[in-house]
Design a protein around this motif. Structure first.
Motif, PDB file in Angstrom:
ATOM      1  N   LYS A 103       0.832  -1.201   0.000  1.00  0.00           N
ATOM      2  CA  LYS A 103       0.000   0.000   0.000  1.00  0.00           C
ATOM      3  C   LYS A 103       0.868   1.252   0.000  1.00  0.00           C
ATOM      4  O   LYS A 103       0.541   2.247  -0.648  1.00  0.00           O
ATOM      5  CB  LYS A 103      -0.923   0.001   1.221  1.00  0.00           C
ATOM      6  CG  LYS A 103      -1.898   1.172   1.257  1.00  0.00           C
ATOM      7  CD  LYS A 103      -2.829   1.078   2.463  1.00  0.00           C
ATOM      8  CE  LYS A 103      -3.801   2.243   2.490  1.00  0.00           C
ATOM      9  NZ  LYS A 103      -4.696   2.178   3.667  1.00  0.00           N
ATOM     10  N   TYR A 104       1.980   1.199   0.714  1.00  0.00           N
ATOM     11  CA  TYR A 104       2.843   2.380   0.844  1.00  0.00           C
ATOM     12  C   TYR A 104       4.149   2.195   0.068  1.00  0.00           C
ATOM     13  O   TYR A 104       5.216   2.574   0.541  1.00  0.00           O
ATOM     14  CB  TYR A 104       3.128   2.644   2.329  1.00  0.00           C
ATOM     15  CG  TYR A 104       1.877   2.896   3.137  1.00  0.00           C
ATOM     16  CD1 TYR A 104       1.171   4.091   2.994  1.00  0.00           C
ATOM     17  CD2 TYR A 104       1.384   1.928   4.006  1.00  0.00           C
ATOM     18  CE1 TYR A 104       0.006   4.321   3.721  1.00  0.00           C
ATOM     19  CE2 TYR A 104       0.217   2.148   4.735  1.00  0.00           C
ATOM     20  CZ  TYR A 104      -0.467   3.346   4.587  1.00  0.00           C
ATOM     21  OH  TYR A 104      -1.617   3.565   5.308  1.00  0.00           O
ATOM     22  N   ILE A 106       5.346   3.727  -2.539  1.00  0.00           N
ATOM     23  CA  ILE A 106       6.047   4.966  -2.875  1.00  0.00           C
ATOM     24  C   ILE A 106       6.825   5.472  -1.664  1.00  0.00           C
ATOM     25  O   ILE A 106       7.978   5.902  -1.780  1.00  0.00           O
ATOM     26  CB  ILE A 106       5.061   6.050  -3.367  1.00  0.00           C
ATOM     27  CG1 ILE A 106       4.256   5.534  -4.568  1.00  0.00           C
ATOM     28  CG2 ILE A 106       5.809   7.325  -3.724  1.00  0.00           C
ATOM     29  CD1 ILE A 106       5.085   5.121  -5.750  1.00  0.00           C
ATOM     30  N   GLN A 144      -1.376   1.494  -8.126  1.00  0.00           N
ATOM     31  CA  GLN A 144      -2.656   2.193  -8.268  1.00  0.00           C
ATOM     32  C   GLN A 144      -2.481   3.695  -8.456  1.00  0.00           C
ATOM     33  O   GLN A 144      -3.177   4.316  -9.254  1.00  0.00           O
ATOM     34  CB  GLN A 144      -3.540   1.918  -7.040  1.00  0.00           C
ATOM     35  CG  GLN A 144      -4.947   2.466  -7.188  1.00  0.00           C
ATOM     36  CD  GLN A 144      -5.832   2.072  -6.005  1.00  0.00           C
ATOM     37  OE1 GLN A 144      -5.394   1.392  -5.086  1.00  0.00           O
ATOM     38  NE2 GLN A 144      -7.081   2.488  -6.036  1.00  0.00           N
ATOM     39  N   LYS A 145      -1.521   4.262  -7.759  1.00  0.00           N
ATOM     40  CA  LYS A 145      -1.317   5.712  -7.836  1.00  0.00           C
ATOM     41  C   LYS A 145      -0.849   6.143  -9.234  1.00  0.00           C
ATOM     42  O   LYS A 145      -0.972   7.314  -9.601  1.00  0.00           O
ATOM     43  CB  LYS A 145      -0.291   6.137  -6.785  1.00  0.00           C
ATOM     44  CG  LYS A 145      -0.304   7.636  -6.492  1.00  0.00           C
ATOM     45  CD  LYS A 145       0.484   7.942  -5.240  1.00  0.00           C
ATOM     46  CE  LYS A 145       0.330   9.420  -4.861  1.00  0.00           C
ATOM     47  NZ  LYS A 145       1.031   9.741  -3.605  1.00  0.00           N
ATOM     48  N   LEU A 146      -0.329   5.204 -10.022  1.00  0.00           N
ATOM     49  CA  LEU A 146       0.183   5.529 -11.350  1.00  0.00           C
ATOM     50  C   LEU A 146      -0.751   5.064 -12.457  1.00  0.00           C
ATOM     51  O   LEU A 146      -0.347   4.998 -13.622  1.00  0.00           O
ATOM     52  CB  LEU A 146       1.565   4.887 -11.554  1.00  0.00           C
ATOM     53  CG  LEU A 146       2.645   5.173 -10.501  1.00  0.00           C
ATOM     54  CD1 LEU A 146       3.971   4.563 -10.927  1.00  0.00           C
ATOM     55  CD2 LEU A 146       2.796   6.660 -10.245  1.00  0.00           C
ATOM     56  N   ASN A 147      -2.000   4.745 -12.094  1.00  0.00           N
ATOM     57  CA  ASN A 147      -2.899   4.158 -13.104  1.00  0.00           C
ATOM     58  C   ASN A 147      -3.298   5.122 -14.214  1.00  0.00           C
ATOM     59  O   ASN A 147      -3.826   4.697 -15.236  1.00  0.00           O
ATOM     60  CB  ASN A 147      -4.149   3.549 -12.440  1.00  0.00           C
ATOM     61  CG  ASN A 147      -4.956   4.573 -11.665  1.00  0.00           C
ATOM     62  OD1 ASN A 147      -4.719   5.770 -11.751  1.00  0.00           O
ATOM     63  ND2 ASN A 147      -5.907   4.098 -10.882  1.00  0.00           N
TER      64      ASN A 147
END
Length: 275
Positions: A103-104, A106, A144-147
């Motif tokens: 989840k973390y 990054i 997910q953050k880069l989707n």
């Protein structure tokens, strides 16, 4: 984007396959990745991989590859399975093959970067001794953050938010490569495409891939040599079992959380109807 119709579409995210009753593992297994790219004597192989990813010349003078114990392979110990490279000009590069989604992730990579960046300083040293530090993160999952980003390879630096043009410092660079995006995104850099094919499944390489880059050919030979070693295979298998157990536990927790949430929702609905 154009779908790649090559061997990428035939290769799943697993790090192994069965062949003639013997499991074949891929460099997406983080121990096997480290054994190839973090092994002393393979500097030129690792150098070529870095040059292809960063798009510039690289002169590797040192590969730091800490000894990995069997105990390490059965747990996710931060800093154990990464590959650390030092260039002639002092630039530091940390390469990590990340198997499971965090989840973390990054925040974890920023932690890696910060730790490596300050390691060169001793008490009383001037800040000018700090060297450019790069992190190359290769993931066997999509982040997910880069989707919203369609490229397989994305580079991040500190820039001014007003113009988006001024790079504050060259001492920080994070490069993230999401391997699953190879199935749906076109990669124009043929050499990088061949290297990523190697990481996903070295057996998918054609003669042309290896003829055009002798270091990919050497990497394939190293891969075959490692898999032919029974002790190395056992260490790779131990790491594989760790990730299978990890994923099983993670999925079980997800299912349990879903069932608890579903039960709580039903109970709340019943109470609302009664009121």
């Amino acid at each position: 984007m154009t779908t790649i119709s090559s061997s990428f579409s035939k290769t799943n995210n697993n790090t192994r396959e069965k062949k003639t009753n013997k499991e074949i593992y891929y460099p997406t297994n983080d121990y096997l990745f480290k054994r190839i790219f973090g092994y002393k004597g393979n500097e030129k192989i690792t150098e070529d991989l870095i040059e292809t990813i960063l798009g510039r010349k690289c002169e590797v003078i040192e590969i730091k590859s800490d000894e990995v114990t069997e105990k390490d392979l059965r747990k996710d110990k931060i800093g154990v399975l990464d590959v650390f490279v030092k260039e002639k000009d002092g630039t530091q590069i940390n390469i990590e093959m990340q198997v499971a989604e965090y989840k973390y992730i990054i925040d974890r990579i920023l932690y890696y970067w910060a730790k490596k960046y300050i390691e060169v300083l001793q008490g009383g040293d001037d800040y000018e001794k700090l060297k450019p530090t790069k992190v190359i993160l290769i993931t066997n999952f999509e982040i997910q953050k880069l989707n919203t980003l369609e490229d397989i390879v994305n580079s991040f630096k500190i820039i001014d938010t007003k113009t988006g043009k001024l790079i504050l410092t060259e001492n920080l660079e994070l490069v993230i490569i999401e391997l699953p995006k190879m199935k749906k995104c076109q990669l124009k850099n043929k050499e990088l495409k061949s290297w990523l094919k190697f990481i996903v499944n070295p057996n998918s390489l054609g003669a042309k891939d290896m003829d055009e880059n002798k270091y990919i050919k050497e990497a394939k030979e190293e891969y075959d040599k490692v898999l032919a070693d029974e002790h190395e295979r056992d260490l790779i298998a131990q790491r594989e079992r760790y990730w299978l157990d990890y994923n099983s536990m993670r999925n079980a927790m997800k299912r349990e959380g879903f069932e608890e949430g579903k039960k709580a929702g039903i109970e709340a609905g019943m109470k609302e109807r009664k009121s």
